[in-house]
Write an enzyme that holds these catalytic residues in place. Structure first.
Site, PDB file in Angstrom:
ATOM      1  N   GLU A  39       0.865  -1.191   0.000  1.00 34.13           N
ATOM      2  CA  GLU A  39       0.000   0.000   0.000  1.00 34.13           C
ATOM      3  C   GLU A  39       0.899   1.238   0.000  1.00 34.13           C
ATOM      4  O   GLU A  39       1.801   1.371   0.839  1.00 34.13           O
ATOM      5  CB  GLU A  39      -0.951   0.045   1.210  1.00 34.13           C
ATOM      6  N   GLU A  64       5.277   5.136   3.165  1.00 32.09           N
ATOM      7  CA  GLU A  64       4.793   6.470   3.516  1.00 32.09           C
ATOM      8  C   GLU A  64       5.972   7.431   3.558  1.00 32.09           C
ATOM      9  O   GLU A  64       7.120   7.004   3.727  1.00 32.09           O
ATOM     10  CB  GLU A  64       4.181   6.466   4.930  1.00 32.09           C
ATOM     11  N   ASP A 114      -2.100  12.373  -2.970  1.00 27.99           N
ATOM     12  CA  ASP A 114      -2.124  13.849  -2.934  1.00 27.99           C
ATOM     13  C   ASP A 114      -2.392  14.361  -4.345  1.00 27.99           C
ATOM     14  O   ASP A 114      -1.714  13.957  -5.288  1.00 27.99           O
ATOM     15  CB  ASP A 114      -0.780  14.390  -2.432  1.00 27.99           C
ATOM     16  N   LYS A 118      -2.051  22.295  -8.766  1.00 27.28           N
ATOM     17  CA  LYS A 118      -1.452  23.274  -9.693  1.00 27.28           C
ATOM     18  C   LYS A 118      -0.718  22.569 -10.831  1.00 27.28           C
ATOM     19  O   LYS A 118      -0.002  21.595 -10.590  1.00 27.28           O
ATOM     20  CB  LYS A 118      -0.419  24.124  -8.953  1.00 27.28           C
ATOM     21  N   ASP A 150     -10.870  11.144  -4.782  1.00 24.13           N
ATOM     22  CA  ASP A 150     -12.127  11.906  -4.706  1.00 24.13           C
ATOM     23  C   ASP A 150     -12.045  13.167  -5.569  1.00 24.13           C
ATOM     24  O   ASP A 150     -12.947  13.992  -5.535  1.00 24.13           O
ATOM     25  CB  ASP A 150     -12.433  12.284  -3.244  1.00 24.13           C
ATOM     26  N   THR A 187     -11.269   4.917   4.051  1.00 22.84           N
ATOM     27  CA  THR A 187     -10.108   5.513   4.716  1.00 22.84           C
ATOM     28  C   THR A 187     -10.484   6.895   5.255  1.00 22.84           C
ATOM     29  O   THR A 187     -11.573   7.405   4.967  1.00 22.84           O
ATOM     30  CB  THR A 187      -8.936   5.669   3.734  1.00 22.84           C
ATOM     31  N   LYS A 188      -9.529   7.493   5.987  1.00 26.69           N
ATOM     32  CA  LYS A 188      -9.795   8.805   6.571  1.00 26.69           C
ATOM     33  C   LYS A 188     -10.107   9.838   5.480  1.00 26.69           C
ATOM     34  O   LYS A 188     -11.081  10.580   5.564  1.00 26.69           O
ATOM     35  CB  LYS A 188      -8.557   9.236   7.365  1.00 26.69           C
ATOM     36  N   GLU A 190     -11.061   9.334   2.452  1.00 27.62           N
ATOM     37  CA  GLU A 190     -12.274   8.973   1.725  1.00 27.62           C
ATOM     38  C   GLU A 190     -13.496   9.505   2.483  1.00 27.62           C
ATOM     39  O   GLU A 190     -14.381  10.133   1.892  1.00 27.62           O
ATOM     40  CB  GLU A 190     -12.316   7.446   1.654  1.00 27.62           C
TER      41      GLU A 190
HETATM   42  C1  LIG Z   1      -4.226  12.334   0.889  1.00 27.19           C
HETATM   43  S1  LIG Z   1      -3.299  11.280   1.896  1.00 27.19           S
HETATM   44  C2  LIG Z   1      -4.217   9.767   1.908  1.00 27.19           C
HETATM   45  C3  LIG Z   1      -3.915   8.896   3.086  1.00 27.19           C
HETATM   46  C4  LIG Z   1      -4.670   7.558   3.136  1.00 27.19           C
HETATM   47  N1  LIG Z   1      -4.327   6.718   2.013  1.00 27.19           N
HETATM   48  C5  LIG Z   1      -6.143   7.786   3.185  1.00 27.19           C
HETATM   49  O1  LIG Z   1      -6.821   7.490   2.177  1.00 27.19           O
HETATM   50  O2  LIG Z   1      -6.654   8.251   4.235  1.00 27.19           O
HETATM   51  C6  LIG Z   1      -1.919  10.879   0.856  1.00 27.19           C
HETATM   52  C7  LIG Z   1      -0.835  10.122   1.597  1.00 27.19           C
HETATM   53  O3  LIG Z   1       0.179   9.727   0.687  1.00 27.19           O
HETATM   54  C8  LIG Z   1       1.444  10.007   1.256  1.00 27.19           C
HETATM   55  N2  LIG Z   1       2.351  10.246   0.127  1.00 27.19           N
HETATM   56  C9  LIG Z   1       2.383  11.348  -0.650  1.00 27.19           C
HETATM   57  N3  LIG Z   1       3.313  11.204  -1.618  1.00 27.19           N
HETATM   58  C10 LIG Z   1       3.875   9.977  -1.444  1.00 27.19           C
HETATM   59  C11 LIG Z   1       4.907   9.268  -2.121  1.00 27.19           C
HETATM   60  N4  LIG Z   1       5.535   9.808  -3.171  1.00 27.19           N
HETATM   61  N5  LIG Z   1       5.234   8.044  -1.681  1.00 27.19           N
HETATM   62  C12 LIG Z   1       4.609   7.498  -0.596  1.00 27.19           C
HETATM   63  N6  LIG Z   1       3.624   8.135   0.096  1.00 27.19           N
HETATM   64  C13 LIG Z   1       3.260   9.361  -0.326  1.00 27.19           C
HETATM   65  C14 LIG Z   1       1.219  11.226   2.120  1.00 27.19           C
HETATM   66  O4  LIG Z   1       2.180  11.362   3.144  1.00 27.19           O
HETATM   67  C15 LIG Z   1      -0.171  10.961   2.676  1.00 27.19           C
HETATM   68  O5  LIG Z   1      -0.155  10.216   3.871  1.00 27.19           O
END
Ligand SMILES: C[S@@+](CC[C@H](N)C(=O)[O-])C[C@H]1O[C@@H](n2cnc3c(N)ncnc32)[C@H](O)[C@@H]1O
Length: 352
Positions: A39, A64, A114, A118, A150, A187-188, A190
């Site tokens: 994941e 992560e 993420d 932009k 989303d 997930t959070k 979501e």
């Molecule tokens: C918007 S959050 C979503 C978190 C979780 N998957 C959820 O659905 O609640 C995006 C997550 O991806 C991680 N992340 C961002 N870029 C990443 C990368 N290049 N490699 C690994 N994780 C990354 C961020 O630190 C963050 O915890």
């Protein structure tokens, strides 16, 4: 009162694990053919917990870049709550390029990456051509790839890229995505999306039998070094140092940040940014009192990995030192020759 001890699982990060990864080191009690599940960006770990419970025989790895998320998940692993899970500090780009070998993953899951709205930040998005090609290469035949977002623009962009990915088959075809989650739990992010009126777009793909691109693991190189003769002392070199940056074809950016000297050595702090890996390293210019030569090499601070970019950084630093004095010259070159061939594409050093 002594504190109760508990099992602390060793911390993992992509810069320090073997390239490629030895799965048996992470999961010594698992069968070698246990399914391997990844994941990416597990955040607060709801999906990771679901994976752990629903597939107790699988080896599950979460990656992560966020320290708080990692600490929380590491705590859960230490408490034995996720017995078949390990988590690793890793950018997905680094993990796919250096850590995972082709055809070694049974499942890859990405939940709510993420969005980087932009246009100028678009190159930071996780879902892009290079990463998808690497994911296809790393999945086993029949392997599962899921993505949820989303953000409508992100869904459209992903649908377009995935439609162009011959190695993956869309299980929702002819629709580009589904509107209901069919794999895993909410997930959070979501839940927040639904609260704010942004429903999920759910992609579920299978690795088919179309060939993947040939993308072997990028292994580390030999330690780079160059030998030079030059008349200046490390203190002279430090006095002449002004931060500068340089770059080369293929997305390689090097920034020479600061210089520190002692009588027989100069240490330069350097950021080396390659598409697959970002490293902060110390480069050394050290006097060999026996030969009177200086050696430019990679220091051991932070246990950096000698990549292409680090070799290039050593070469460009050597050129800077040699350029300071007409009597200086290179007498030994143990950096990757490849960079000599691409020298024409390099930019000039530029002050910061
Ligand atoms: C918007 S959050 C979503 C978190 C979780 N998957 C959820 O659905 O609640 C995006 C997550 O991806 C991680 N992340 C961002 N870029 C990443 C990368 N290049 N490699 C690994 N994780 C990354 C961020 O630190 C963050 O915890």
């Amino acid at each position: 009162m002594p504190r109760p001890t508990r099992n602390v699982v060793p911390r993992l990060d992509a810069i320090h694990v073997p390239w490629p990864l030895v799965w048996g080191d992470l999961f010594p009690n698992h069968a070698p053919d246990a399914p391997r599940i990844l994941e990416i960006g597990f955040g607060y770990g709801q999906f990771l917990r679901w994976l752990s419970k629903s597939q107790p025989e699988s080896s599950i790895l979460g990656i992560e870049i966020d320290s708080i998320s990692l600490r929380k998940a590491e705590g859960a692993c230490d408490r034995g709550e996720l017995p078949n899970v390990r988590v690793m500090f890793a950018r997905a780009e680094t993990a796919f390029a250096h850590v995972f070998e082709p055809e070694t993953l049974d499942e890859i899951h990405v939940n709510f990456p993420d969005p980087w709205f932009k246009t100028s930040h678009a190159q930071r998005r996780l879902i892009q051509r290079n990463t998808l090609d690497l994911m296809v290469s790393r999945l086993k035949p029949g392997g599962l790839f899921t993505l949820a977002t989303d953000i409508r623009d992100y869904a459209d962009m992903s649908a377009e890229l995935l439609a162009d990915t011959s190695g993956l088959t869309n299980t929702f075809a002819p629709e580009p995505w589904g509107w209901e989650r069919t794999v895993g739990v909410m997930t959070k992010y979501e839940a927040r999306g639904y609260q704010q009126g942004r429903p999920g777009h759910y992609f579920v793909y299978r690795r088919n039998d179309q060939p993947a691109l040939d993308l072997p693991v990028i292994r580390e190189l030999a330690m780079p070094h160059m030998k030079i003769t030059q008349p200046l002392s490390p203190a002279d070199l430090a006095a002449k140092f002004v931060p500068f940056k340089t770059q080369a074809e293929g997305g390689l950016y090097i920034t020479y940040m600061a210089a520190f000297s002692k009588p027989d050595a100069l240490l330069i702090e350097v950021f080396v940014v390659e598409p697959s890996i970002h490293q902060q390293v110390g480069l050394l210019v050290m006097l060999n009192p026996e030969t009177g030569e200086f050696v430019v090499s990679l220091g051991s601070i932070g246990t950096p990995r000698p990549t292409d970019g680090v070799h290039f950084a050593v070469r460009k630093l050597t050129e800077w030192v040699v350029g300071l004095s007409p009597d200086a010259k290179i007498v030994g070159d143990y950096t990757r020759r490849h960079f000599i061939e691409i020298a024409a594409s390099e930019s000039e050093n530029q002050p910061l």
